[in-house]
Write an enzyme that holds these catalytic residues in place. Sequence first.
Site, PDB file in Angstrom:
ATOM      1  N   HIS A 195       0.752  -0.990   0.012  1.00 55.36           N
ATOM      2  CA  HIS A 195      -0.030  -0.053   0.105  1.00 55.36           C
ATOM      3  C   HIS A 195       1.008   1.245   0.004  1.00 55.36           C
ATOM      4  O   HIS A 195       2.080   1.143   0.196  1.00 55.36           O
ATOM      5  CB  HIS A 195      -0.924  -0.068   1.219  1.00 55.36           C
ATOM      6  CG  HIS A 195      -0.283  -0.072   2.514  1.00 55.36           C
ATOM      7  ND1 HIS A 195       0.035  -1.179   3.185  1.00 55.36           N
ATOM      8  CD2 HIS A 195       0.293   0.940   3.238  1.00 55.36           C
ATOM      9  CE1 HIS A 195       0.464  -0.954   4.314  1.00 55.36           C
ATOM     10  NE2 HIS A 195       0.729   0.284   4.545  1.00 55.36           N
ATOM     11  N   HIS A 230       4.003   7.244   3.763  1.00 57.30           N
ATOM     12  CA  HIS A 230       5.114   6.099   3.500  1.00 57.30           C
ATOM     13  C   HIS A 230       4.499   5.153   2.356  1.00 57.30           C
ATOM     14  O   HIS A 230       3.295   5.151   2.112  1.00 57.30           O
ATOM     15  CB  HIS A 230       5.381   5.159   4.833  1.00 57.30           C
ATOM     16  CG  HIS A 230       3.879   4.500   5.350  1.00 57.30           C
ATOM     17  ND1 HIS A 230       2.852   5.139   6.430  1.00 57.30           N
ATOM     18  CD2 HIS A 230       3.696   3.277   5.287  1.00 57.30           C
ATOM     19  CE1 HIS A 230       2.293   4.145   6.716  1.00 57.30           C
ATOM     20  NE2 HIS A 230       2.604   2.973   5.956  1.00 57.30           N
ATOM     21  N   GLU A 287       7.621   0.837   5.079  1.00 58.70           N
ATOM     22  CA  GLU A 287       7.217  -0.128   5.791  1.00 58.70           C
ATOM     23  C   GLU A 287       7.676  -1.298   5.100  1.00 58.70           C
ATOM     24  O   GLU A 287       7.142  -1.641   4.110  1.00 58.70           O
ATOM     25  CB  GLU A 287       5.674   0.219   6.024  1.00 58.70           C
ATOM     26  CG  GLU A 287       4.891  -0.785   6.999  1.00 58.70           C
ATOM     27  CD  GLU A 287       3.487  -0.779   7.098  1.00 58.70           C
ATOM     28  OE1 GLU A 287       2.881   0.217   6.529  1.00 58.70           O
ATOM     29  OE2 GLU A 287       2.862  -1.304   8.284  1.00 58.70           O
TER      30      GLU A 287
END
Length: 134
Positions: free
Chosen positions: A7, A79, A130
Amino acid sequence: MIGRLNHVAIAVPDLAAGVQTYAQTLGAKVSEPQSLPEHGVKVVFVELPNTKIELLEVLGEDSPIAPFLEKNPSGGIHHVCYEVNDILAARDQMIKEGARVLGGGEPKIGAHGKPVLFLHPKDFCGTLVELEQV
Ligand code: CO
């Protein structure tokens, strides 16, 4: 080593307004809001055919996205999340390569119930990364 883009996360000052934008204006499917006190955020996922967009709103006092929103009051990309098969092996590889793993280096359980880690933006082209084990 990294796999799919899981994502892209966008920090927003107002989650309901963000949901409205994605659900109504852009016509996307948006999940129910989820509070993640351990991560200091409230989150929804916008489900796209090839990936997801995570909308993040501040939750609680020490939210890690609060300083970002102070600098970007109308919101912004916060992020990107890449998938890995083995998060501990990925972490050890990052450290060996000289990258900084945030938060003491121990994975936490993320919004999908899977272990996640964050990597220092200065080591990754100015972007907070991430890693999520899938
Ligand atoms: Co994320």
